[in-house]
Design an enzyme around this catalytic site. Structure first.
Site, PDB file in Angstrom:
ATOM      1  N   LYS A 178       1.126  -1.107   0.191  1.00 32.24           N
ATOM      2  CA  LYS A 178       0.028  -0.477   0.288  1.00 32.24           C
ATOM      3  C   LYS A 178       0.882   1.077  -0.100  1.00 32.24           C
ATOM      4  O   LYS A 178       1.320   1.490   1.229  1.00 32.24           O
ATOM      5  CB  LYS A 178      -1.029  -0.224   0.882  1.00 32.24           C
ATOM      6  CG  LYS A 178      -2.314   1.329   0.782  1.00 32.24           C
ATOM      7  CD  LYS A 178      -2.145   2.291   0.742  1.00 32.24           C
ATOM      8  CE  LYS A 178      -1.597   2.935   2.643  1.00 32.24           C
ATOM      9  NZ  LYS A 178      -0.985   4.274   1.488  1.00 32.24           N
ATOM     10  N   GLY A 230       6.733   5.153   7.791  1.00 32.03           N
ATOM     11  CA  GLY A 230       5.791   6.322   8.173  1.00 32.03           C
ATOM     12  C   GLY A 230       6.052   7.469   8.912  1.00 32.03           C
ATOM     13  O   GLY A 230       6.641   6.945   9.929  1.00 32.03           O
ATOM     14  N   SER A 231       5.071   7.789   9.380  1.00 39.59           N
ATOM     15  CA  SER A 231       5.411   8.794  10.726  1.00 39.59           C
ATOM     16  C   SER A 231       5.293   8.036  12.309  1.00 39.59           C
ATOM     17  O   SER A 231       4.940   7.130  11.899  1.00 39.59           O
ATOM     18  CB  SER A 231       4.451  10.241  10.951  1.00 39.59           C
ATOM     19  OG  SER A 231       2.994   9.698  10.325  1.00 39.59           O
ATOM     20  N   THR A 232       5.978   9.281  13.117  1.00 37.94           N
ATOM     21  CA  THR A 232       5.702   7.531  14.267  1.00 37.94           C
ATOM     22  C   THR A 232       3.925   8.130  15.218  1.00 37.94           C
ATOM     23  O   THR A 232       4.153   7.078  15.392  1.00 37.94           O
ATOM     24  CB  THR A 232       6.813   8.382  15.460  1.00 37.94           C
ATOM     25  OG1 THR A 232       7.756   8.658  14.963  1.00 37.94           O
ATOM     26  CG2 THR A 232       6.616   8.174  17.039  1.00 37.94           C
ATOM     27  N   ALA A 234       1.761   7.387  13.158  1.00 45.50           N
ATOM     28  CA  ALA A 234       0.850   6.455  12.387  1.00 45.50           C
ATOM     29  C   ALA A 234       1.738   5.191  12.926  1.00 45.50           C
ATOM     30  O   ALA A 234       1.228   4.253  12.880  1.00 45.50           O
ATOM     31  CB  ALA A 234       0.938   6.529  11.060  1.00 45.50           C
ATOM     32  N   GLY A 235       3.357   4.738  12.997  1.00 47.95           N
ATOM     33  CA  GLY A 235       3.093   3.807  13.532  1.00 47.95           C
ATOM     34  C   GLY A 235       3.276   3.775  15.124  1.00 47.95           C
ATOM     35  O   GLY A 235       2.824   2.536  15.354  1.00 47.95           O
ATOM     36  N   GLU A 252       9.435   1.575  10.871  1.00 44.19           N
ATOM     37  CA  GLU A 252      10.180   2.845  10.523  1.00 44.19           C
ATOM     38  C   GLU A 252       9.718   4.217  10.540  1.00 44.19           C
ATOM     39  O   GLU A 252       9.335   4.265   9.744  1.00 44.19           O
ATOM     40  CB  GLU A 252      11.395   2.251   9.342  1.00 44.19           C
ATOM     41  CG  GLU A 252      12.483   0.885   8.778  1.00 44.19           C
ATOM     42  CD  GLU A 252      13.234   0.367   9.954  1.00 44.19           C
ATOM     43  OE1 GLU A 252      13.729   1.753  10.598  1.00 44.19           O
ATOM     44  OE2 GLU A 252      13.635  -0.324   9.727  1.00 44.19           O
ATOM     45  N   CYS A 286      14.365  10.650   6.692  1.00 44.37           N
ATOM     46  CA  CYS A 286      14.253  10.449   8.499  1.00 44.37           C
ATOM     47  C   CYS A 286      15.360  10.381   8.485  1.00 44.37           C
ATOM     48  O   CYS A 286      15.170  10.446  10.057  1.00 44.37           O
ATOM     49  CB  CYS A 286      13.297   9.033   8.206  1.00 44.37           C
ATOM     50  SG  CYS A 286      14.589   7.500   7.477  1.00 44.37           S
ATOM     51  N   GLU A 385      10.470  16.200  14.287  1.00 49.14           N
ATOM     52  CA  GLU A 385      10.716  15.964  12.973  1.00 49.14           C
ATOM     53  C   GLU A 385       9.568  17.327  12.216  1.00 49.14           C
ATOM     54  O   GLU A 385       8.826  17.603  12.175  1.00 49.14           O
ATOM     55  CB  GLU A 385      10.193  15.226  12.873  1.00 49.14           C
ATOM     56  CG  GLU A 385      10.688  14.677  11.266  1.00 49.14           C
ATOM     57  CD  GLU A 385      10.605  12.777  11.026  1.00 49.14           C
ATOM     58  OE1 GLU A 385       8.958  12.766  11.327  1.00 49.14           O
ATOM     59  OE2 GLU A 385      11.179  12.015  10.213  1.00 49.14           O
TER      60      GLU A 385
HETATM   61  P1  NAD Z   1       2.612   8.712   7.047  1.00 55.20           P
HETATM   62  O1  NAD Z   1       3.168   8.287   8.071  1.00 55.20           O
HETATM   63  O2  NAD Z   1       1.538  10.147   6.871  1.00 55.20           O
HETATM   64  O3  NAD Z   1       2.527   7.845   5.891  1.00 55.20           O
HETATM   65  C1  NAD Z   1       3.061   6.544   5.905  1.00 55.20           C
HETATM   66  C2  NAD Z   1       2.021   5.763   4.929  1.00 55.20           C
HETATM   67  O4  NAD Z   1       1.385   4.965   5.867  1.00 55.20           O
HETATM   68  C3  NAD Z   1       0.758   5.951   4.204  1.00 55.20           C
HETATM   69  O5  NAD Z   1       1.659   5.128   3.000  1.00 55.20           O
HETATM   70  C4  NAD Z   1       0.170   6.378   4.555  1.00 55.20           C
HETATM   71  O6  NAD Z   1      -1.081   6.627   3.977  1.00 55.20           O
HETATM   72  C5  NAD Z   1       0.273   4.793   5.697  1.00 55.20           C
HETATM   73  N1  NAD Z   1      -0.961   5.325   6.373  1.00 55.20           N
HETATM   74  C6  NAD Z   1      -1.086   6.604   7.083  1.00 55.20           C
HETATM   75  N2  NAD Z   1      -1.430   5.993   8.712  1.00 55.20           N
HETATM   76  C7  NAD Z   1      -1.677   5.057   8.717  1.00 55.20           C
HETATM   77  C8  NAD Z   1      -2.316   4.110  10.108  1.00 55.20           C
HETATM   78  N3  NAD Z   1      -2.916   4.847  10.736  1.00 55.20           N
HETATM   79  N4  NAD Z   1      -2.822   2.627   8.858  1.00 55.20           N
HETATM   80  C9  NAD Z   1      -2.093   2.091   8.226  1.00 55.20           C
HETATM   81  N5  NAD Z   1      -1.105   2.848   7.386  1.00 55.20           N
HETATM   82  C10 NAD Z   1      -1.486   4.259   7.471  1.00 55.20           C
HETATM   83  O7  NAD Z   1       3.941   9.727   6.506  1.00 55.20           O
HETATM   84  P2  NAD Z   1       4.813  10.216   5.868  1.00 55.20           P
HETATM   85  O8  NAD Z   1       3.857  11.820   5.884  1.00 55.20           O
HETATM   86  O9  NAD Z   1       4.095   9.781   4.502  1.00 55.20           O
HETATM   87  O10 NAD Z   1       5.968   9.920   5.658  1.00 55.20           O
HETATM   88  C11 NAD Z   1       6.759  10.453   6.586  1.00 55.20           C
HETATM   89  C12 NAD Z   1       7.097  10.205   7.824  1.00 55.20           C
HETATM   90  O11 NAD Z   1       7.785   8.852   7.397  1.00 55.20           O
HETATM   91  C13 NAD Z   1       8.421  10.951   8.330  1.00 55.20           C
HETATM   92  O12 NAD Z   1       7.324  11.080   9.692  1.00 55.20           O
HETATM   93  C14 NAD Z   1       9.683  10.059   8.206  1.00 55.20           C
HETATM   94  O13 NAD Z   1      10.459  10.371   9.312  1.00 55.20           O
HETATM   95  C15 NAD Z   1       8.751   9.046   7.856  1.00 55.20           C
HETATM   96  N6  NAD Z   1      10.011   7.772   7.673  1.00 55.20           N
HETATM   97  C16 NAD Z   1      10.713   7.068   7.800  1.00 55.20           C
HETATM   98  C17 NAD Z   1      11.615   6.167   7.448  1.00 55.20           C
HETATM   99  C18 NAD Z   1      12.370   5.619   8.113  1.00 55.20           C
HETATM  100  O14 NAD Z   1      13.184   4.567   7.916  1.00 55.20           O
HETATM  101  N7  NAD Z   1      12.400   5.057   9.398  1.00 55.20           N
HETATM  102  C19 NAD Z   1      12.068   6.085   6.247  1.00 55.20           C
HETATM  103  C20 NAD Z   1      11.870   7.219   5.351  1.00 55.20           C
HETATM  104  C21 NAD Z   1      10.737   7.973   6.710  1.00 55.20           C
END
Ligand code: NAD
Length: 485
Positions: A178, A230-232, A234-235, A252, A286, A385
């Site tokens: 996804k 993705g973001s902390t 959402a994580g 991550e 990130c 961040e």
């Molecule tokens: P985001 O968390 O908004 O979205 C990331 C992905 O998750 C998208 O596909 C989104 O549609 C999906 N998503 C969002 N909420 C969800 C949920 N509750 N359940 C399932 N899926 C969900 O992040 P973003 O704005 O797209 O990306 C930027 C973030 O990613 C930054 O915080 C960055 O630091 C982080 N990031 C981390 C790493 C790493 O390896 N640690 C690498 C790249 C980016």
């Protein structure tokens, strides 16, 4: 225009079950550059079913690890053929400078597949160990963990997808991907490439959509493991769901890493290194060292050098090979970055360069690289961040103070140390609470684990450790020869 009218499910290009569409908009000029269908829950159901059936199919489960490695190498061959296309498609969607996209988005995915294909060939599927109690032997068997839900962000979409897909394939898993809505087109292109490479049907499936579809996939009863970048924020939500379901997961997440500049550092070389280790991909990476810790004795000198670097970077069209800083991915992201710049000023920091939109760029979501001086480590711009080209320079008094400041963060993902004494650098690197740290440069190593501590994540990707996350271990107890019930 890049128009995709179907999702990739079970080896077929399948129309989405609803009418909705995703429109890709160029961050450089705000024009529409492509469309893709928007998946519904029913499409996710189909994709998970296809992945489950492929997991047990003769075409995939029936392959030996070495035959799977062959399939991965054929996929890598195809990805090498459309490297430039995938790199440009990524740049067009997320504003990544094309020079970065060519190396990362174009070049990294086939390399990752080849690395994990080689591991698949050499890692034994089973190991026979003598039991410690002498009763016989135990066969320890590596089995695929199952159907993987891979949810990725927009900043390095091809690379971060392959961080998950390559080890998953090597382990014999199947995947439902996804992508982020901002970078849907390149994900569908990846699926088309897998199809051309003859990857068996259902091994890779792509569904599109935002957080709601991601959340539906992550909690789906047919999923065995979640791999998320993705973001902390959402994580945390995904971690909660996986905790409740007792579902293995790797997360991550975000970062706010520190660059510790020592008093013996060669400032010219340091600043050259910071151009990538602190600002790569328009500050949307990130692991970037966005807090620059400078010895008080050289504080003004460091501020001046970092400001000169940021001020001299070429801001422009992401597809221009001379561009060093492109636009931010979306107007929402630029609003967020601008709100942090305003917060930084309100909290008493000084923007010594940048701080506004570049003159003459009326279209696109550009922002000047910005450096703040006189920043307290407790300020919002030092703690949160930002995910844009905004750096904070923070003064320290002595190495213990530098380490304390570096570690005084909710995050722990990357980091750098800049010194003319590599031994001192290594010593200091050992004291930083983080998942990875570079001495006089920062570059991920595909052969070594990558991930975060604290709010930066759970688990590791890359290296053999990244493959272990896709294996389920089974111990089979055997009696000694001649013994029977
Ligand atoms: P985001 O968390 O908004 O979205 C990331 C992905 O998750 C998208 O596909 C989104 O549609 C999906 N998503 C969002 N909420 C969800 C949920 N509750 N359940 C399932 N899926 C969900 O992040 P973003 O704005 O797209 O990306 C930027 C973030 O990613 C930054 O915080 C960055 O630091 C982080 N990031 C981390 C790493 C790493 O390896 N640690 C690498 C790249 C980016």
């Amino acid at each position: 225009m890049h128009a995709y009218d179907s999702l990739y499910i079970g080896g077929e290009w399948t129309p989405a079950s609803g009418e909705g569409a995703i429109t890709a908009v160029s961050p450089a000029d705000e024009q529409t550059i492509g469309t893709a269908p928007l998946a519904q829950a029913a499409d996710v159901d189909k994709a998970v079913t296809a992945a489950r059936s492929a997991l047990h199919s003769a075409a995939w489960a029936g392959l030996t690890p070495s035959q799977r490695a062959d399939a991965m190498e054929r996929f890598a061959d195809e990805l090498e053929k459309n490297q430039a296309h995938r790199a440009a498609l990524t740049s067009k969607q997320n504003g990544m400078p094309i020079a970065v996209a060519t190396a990362a988005e174009g070049g990294a995915p086939p390399g990752l597949l080849r690395y994990y294909a080689a591991l698949a060939r050499t890692l034994p599927r089973e190991e026979r160990r003598p039991r410690l109690d002498g009763l016989g032997d135990t066969v320890v068997r590596r089995e695929p963990v199952g159907v993987v839900a891979a949810v990725v962000p927009w900043n390095f979409p091809q690379t971060l997808t392959m961080f998950k897909l390559a080890p998953a394939l090597a382990a014999g898993c199947t995947v439902v991907l996804k992508p982020a809505p901002e970078t849907t087109l390149d994900a569908l292109e990846l699926a088309a490439t897998a199809e051309r490479a003859g990857l068996p049907a259902g091994v890779l499936n792509v569904v599109t959509g935002g957080a709601d579809i991601g959340a539906y996939l992550v909690a789906h009863p047919g999923v065995d493991k979640v791999a998320f970048t993705g973001s902390t924020a959402a994580g945390r939500k995904i971690g909660e769901v996986c905790g409740r379901l007792l579902r293995p997961h790797t997360l991550e997440l975000g970062g706010k890493s520190a660059a510790i500049v020592l008093d013996d550092a060669d400032l010219e070389a340091t600043v050259r290194g910071l151009a990538t280790s602190s600002l790569l991909n328009n500050g949307q990476t990130c692991y970037l060292s966005t807090r620059i810790l400078a010895p008080r004795s050289r504080y003004d000198e460091v501020v001046a050098a970092v400001a000169a670097l940021a001020g001299a970077l070429t801001v422009g069209d992401p597809l221009d090979p001379g561009t060093q800083v492109g636009p931010l991915v979306s107007s929402r992201q630029r609003d967020l970055v601008e709100s942090y710049i305003a917060k930084g000023r309100a909290e008493g920091a000084t923007a010594v360069t940048g701080g506004s939109r570049p003159v003459g760029r009326d279209k696109g979501w550009y922002i000047q690289p910005t450096v703040f001086a006189n920043v307290d480590n407790n300020a919002s711009i030092a703690r949160e961040e930002i995910f844009g080209p905004v750096l904070s320079v923070i003064a320290y008094d002595g190495l213990d103070h530098a380490v304390a400041l570096a570690n005084d963060s909710d995050y722990g993902l990357g980091g750098t140390i800049w010194t003319s004494d590599p031994d001192k650098g290594l010593d200091l690197a050992r004291r930083v609470e983080t998942g990875s740290v570079g001495v006089n440069y920062y570059a991920l190593d595909v052969g070594a684990p990558f991930g975060g501590v604290k709010s930066s994540g759970v688990g590791r990707e890359l290296g053999p450790e990244g493959l272990a996350a896709y294996h389920s271990l089974k111990s089979i107890y055997l009696p000694s020869q001649g013994a029977h019930q």
